[in-house]
Every structure is written in structure tokens, then in C-alpha cells.
Design an enzyme around this catalytic site. Structure first.
Site, mmCIF file in Angstrom:
data_model
loop_
_atom_site.group_PDB
_atom_site.id
_atom_site.type_symbol
_atom_site.label_atom_id
_atom_site.label_comp_id
_atom_site.label_asym_id
_atom_site.label_seq_id
_atom_site.Cartn_x
_atom_site.Cartn_y
_atom_site.Cartn_z
ATOM 1 N N GLY A 261 0.734 -1.056 -0.058
ATOM 2 C CA GLY A 261 0.070 0.107 0.016
ATOM 3 C C GLY A 261 1.082 1.350 -0.095
ATOM 4 N N CYS A 262 0.280 2.317 -0.515
ATOM 5 C CA CYS A 262 1.112 3.436 -0.602
ATOM 6 C C CYS A 262 1.442 4.198 0.808
ATOM 7 C CB CYS A 262 0.500 4.645 -1.428
ATOM 8 S SG CYS A 262 -1.173 4.884 -1.125
ATOM 9 N N ASN A 263 0.292 4.408 1.777
ATOM 10 C CA ASN A 263 0.815 4.840 3.024
ATOM 11 C C ASN A 263 1.645 3.942 3.811
ATOM 12 O OD1 ASN A 263 -1.173 6.993 2.831
ATOM 13 N ND2 ASN A 263 -2.911 5.842 2.915
#
Length: 364
Positions: A156-158
Site C-alpha cells: 500500500g502507498c501509505n
């Protein structure tokens, strides 16, 4: 040498579109198939006019029959969709899932944050992830698991920003594992392309910041804890040794994540000088080309990483509060999603890790 052919599902979304942008300029890949859902039959010239090389491709239906027959398949689909589709894909193709379906190792974590069918964990696609220490004291990395693998779970990006910011402190025992807090400023593309009042109406988004996924509900939390467990040399089942207060905030910018991750200092950290603590981060990323540890006193800014696969990093201490504060700035669509996926795909296929990628941002 002939190029590897690639099929991309979810090709008209933000993540799929970024994958296409990178692949279109990659020396070793040829985009041969694009698939979608509501846009079947439409030209890529309509959906991705910024990628003229792909203008003549027509969006096909997202089925195994369409995607199979290619060397690599990238799935940029909502959670649940790729898991059900993956079982029908060619075993010989390298499949990279940009969604969440194959990231988590523990069913209990999936059930708590996602629900529905739990799918097999795939090789995790974050090459720089610390996975413990070898007998010689050097870090082991997730990179070692990627060569030759046929199934890759894109992070995931976060998760990427938070993990990269704090993992050196976790690996070296400098932070109390039950005290970690992450506050992230996130560009609107991180909320996806589907029309919502809060993410695509300029009259409400511009000039305003909005928290979301608050109160320990954001689905990236168990993945971050899983990564911290691995950075400490532990199994995913021991992720409950860590806690994370996690608050993402949408900000009026198209791309970018700025993660500010802090944690209480351990006795080991308090015995170190600020320079020695900073050296831990510098040494952790010294041989990682896409990880840019900024000079002392410089702080990461999202405007400097747009369009790149780089992460800009910094760490400081707050002695009065007794906390280590680590920062990471990434492009959520590139380093946080598609760039990291292509990097992992490069490694899986034995290509140069940086092929088709850059750590040079676009500014202003």
C-alpha cells in the site's frame, strides 16, 4: 532480445495508469493488453492521452482469457477482485497485484480490517524492506525473496511511506514498539478515481484538508504492523507487539505522501547522540539507490518526488518529548504503487532493478 509482453487490468484507474506510464518507457516491456470494467471498448487515447504510445490500444474486459498469454500481468483492481481472478491466471506469468488481496500473512488481520475471502500471501514487493539481521550483523532485505517469483503483492502507498520512514529505528531497537504514531498528508489520487464529494469535486477539495480512515480503522494499519514485525526480525504473527496510531489527511495536491512517524525513544536511543541516531538511518539506506537520505537539516517535501520512484527521508529527535521523529516523502502512485511494482517485477525477471525507473522528480 524480444521484450516481455505485459497485460494491465484496471488500466484506466490511477494506479493502472501510472503502471502504463512507466511501462511505456521501459526498455524491456511492451504493453500488449489493457483491461477495464466500465470502459470496455474505449480507446486508451481517451483515458490516457498523456501516453501517446498506447493510444491505439482498446480496453478489453477483465477476464483471465484476456489477460493470459502474456509474460507479466499487473492487476490494479479493488480488493477482492484480484484475489478471485488470480487463480485463473497463467502459472508461468509473473503477476503483480497492486491491491490488498495478497499482502497480509495472517487471516486474523484480514478479517479485522477487510473481511470476505482471505487469499494466499504472495511475495511482498518492497525490495528495501528490512527483514531482520544476518549472522554478520548486516540487514536482510525483502529483495532476496523476489528473484524468480511468479506472484508479487504490491504494498500500500501509505504503508510504504510509513515503513520506510521508521523501519531503521524499529530494526535497531531505538523506538518503543507500543508508542508509534504516524500522521500522513496524502494527495487526492491516493483516494482513487471514483467520484466522491471528498475526492474529486474541486469546489470542496481545493483549499481544504480532510482526515479519513481515523480511529484505528484504516486498512493499511495491519500491513504496516506486519512490516515493523519483519523489520524487527519477527514473524507476522508477532505484529501485535507493535501498536500504531495512524491518521491520514487528504490535502489539495494531486500526488504525494508526506509521512511524519514518531515513537518514544528506548534507553538505547537515549544513550545515543542525535548524530548517532541519524547515522542509523543513513547506514540503513546507504546502498539503496532509490532511498535518498537528505542532508542534516533538510526536510522532505512532496513536490520534490513527483513522478519518481524515490523516497526522501529524514530523522530528528525531540529530546524534551523523548521521541524519535522520522519523515518520508513519496509519490503515492509511483514509489507507493506502480514504480515499486515495476522495480519488483524487474528483480523477479532478472532485469536491472532500476530499469524504466527514475529517482529524479518533476519540479516545480
Amino acid at each position: 532480445m524480444a521484450k516481455y509482453t505485459v497485460a494491465v487490468a484496471g488500466a484506466t484507474g490511477y494506479a493502472g495508469g501510472e503502471a502504463l506510464r512507466i511501462l511505456a518507457a521501459h526498455p524491456d516491456f511492451e504493453v500488449a493488453c489493457v483491461a477495464g470494467h466500465s470502459s470496455v471498448g474505449e480507446s486508451m487515447a481517451k483515458h490516457m492521452p498523456h501516453i501517446p504510445q498506447l493510444a491505439d490500444l482498446v480496453v478489453e474486459d477483465t477476464t483471465a482469457e484476456v489477460l493470459n498469454g502474456h509474460d507479466a500481468i499487473i492487476l490494479a483492481l479493488p480488493h477482492g477482485a484480484s484475489g478471485a481472478l488470480a487463480a485463473e491466471l497463467d502459472e508461468t506469468a509473473v503477476v503483480v497485484d497492486l491491491g490488498a488481496d495478497h499482502r497480509l500473512e495472517e487471516r486474523s488481520a484480514w478479517d479485522a480490517f477487510y473481511g470476505g475471502d482471505f487469499y494466499e500471501h504472495w511475495t511482498y514487493g518492497m525490495p528495501e524492506l528490512i527483514t531482520g539481521k544476518a549472522s554478520d550483523g548486516l540487514y536482510t532485505r525483502q529483495r532476496a525473496a523476489l528473484p524468480g517469483t511468479k506472484r508479487i503483492a504490491g504494498p500500500g502507498c501509505n504503508v510504504t511511506a510509513t515503513t520506510l520512514a521508521m523501519q531503521p529505528g524499529v530494526a535497531e531497537g531505538l523506538v518503543e514498539p507500543k508508542s508509534i504514531v504516524a500522521d500522513l498528508v496524502v494527495g487526492y489520487s491516493g483516494a482513487g478515481k471514483a467520484l466522491k464529494r471528498t475526492n474529486l469535486l474541486a469546489s470542496e477539495a481545493l483549499g481544504s484538508a480532510l482526515p479519513y480512515g481515523v480511529g484505528g480503522t484504516h486498512r493499511h494499519i495491519p500491513e504496516i504492523l506486519q512490516n515493523f514485525a519483519h523489520a524487527a526480525g519477527l514473524a507476522a504473527a508477532e505484529a501485535d507487539r507493535f501498536t500504531l496510531g495512524f491518521t491520514p489527511i487528504l490535502a489539495p495536491m494531486s500526488r504525494g505522501i508526506l509521512a511524519c512517524v514518531s515513537a518514544a525513544m528506548t534507553d538505547k536511543a537515549r544513550d545515543l547522540s542525535d548524530d548517532e541516531i541519524r547515522a542509523v538511518w543513513t547506514n540503513a539506506y546507504a546502498d539503496e539507490d532509490f532511498m535518498v537520505m537528505l542532508p542534516e537539516g533538510a526536510l522532505p517535501a512532496t513536490g520534490n518526488i513527483v513522478g519518481s520512484n524515490a523516497a526522501h527521508l529524514q530523522v530528528v529527535t525531540d529530546r524534551n518529548a523523548g521521541r524519535v521523529i522520522a519523515f518520508a516523502a513519496i509519490d503515492n502512485l509511483n514509489r507507493g504503487t506502480a514504480g515499486q511494482a515495476v522495480q519488483s517485477l524487474n528483480i523477479a525477471l532478472g532485469l536491472p532493478e532500476d530499469a524504466g525507473l527514475t529517482k529524479i522528480g518533476v519540479a516545480p
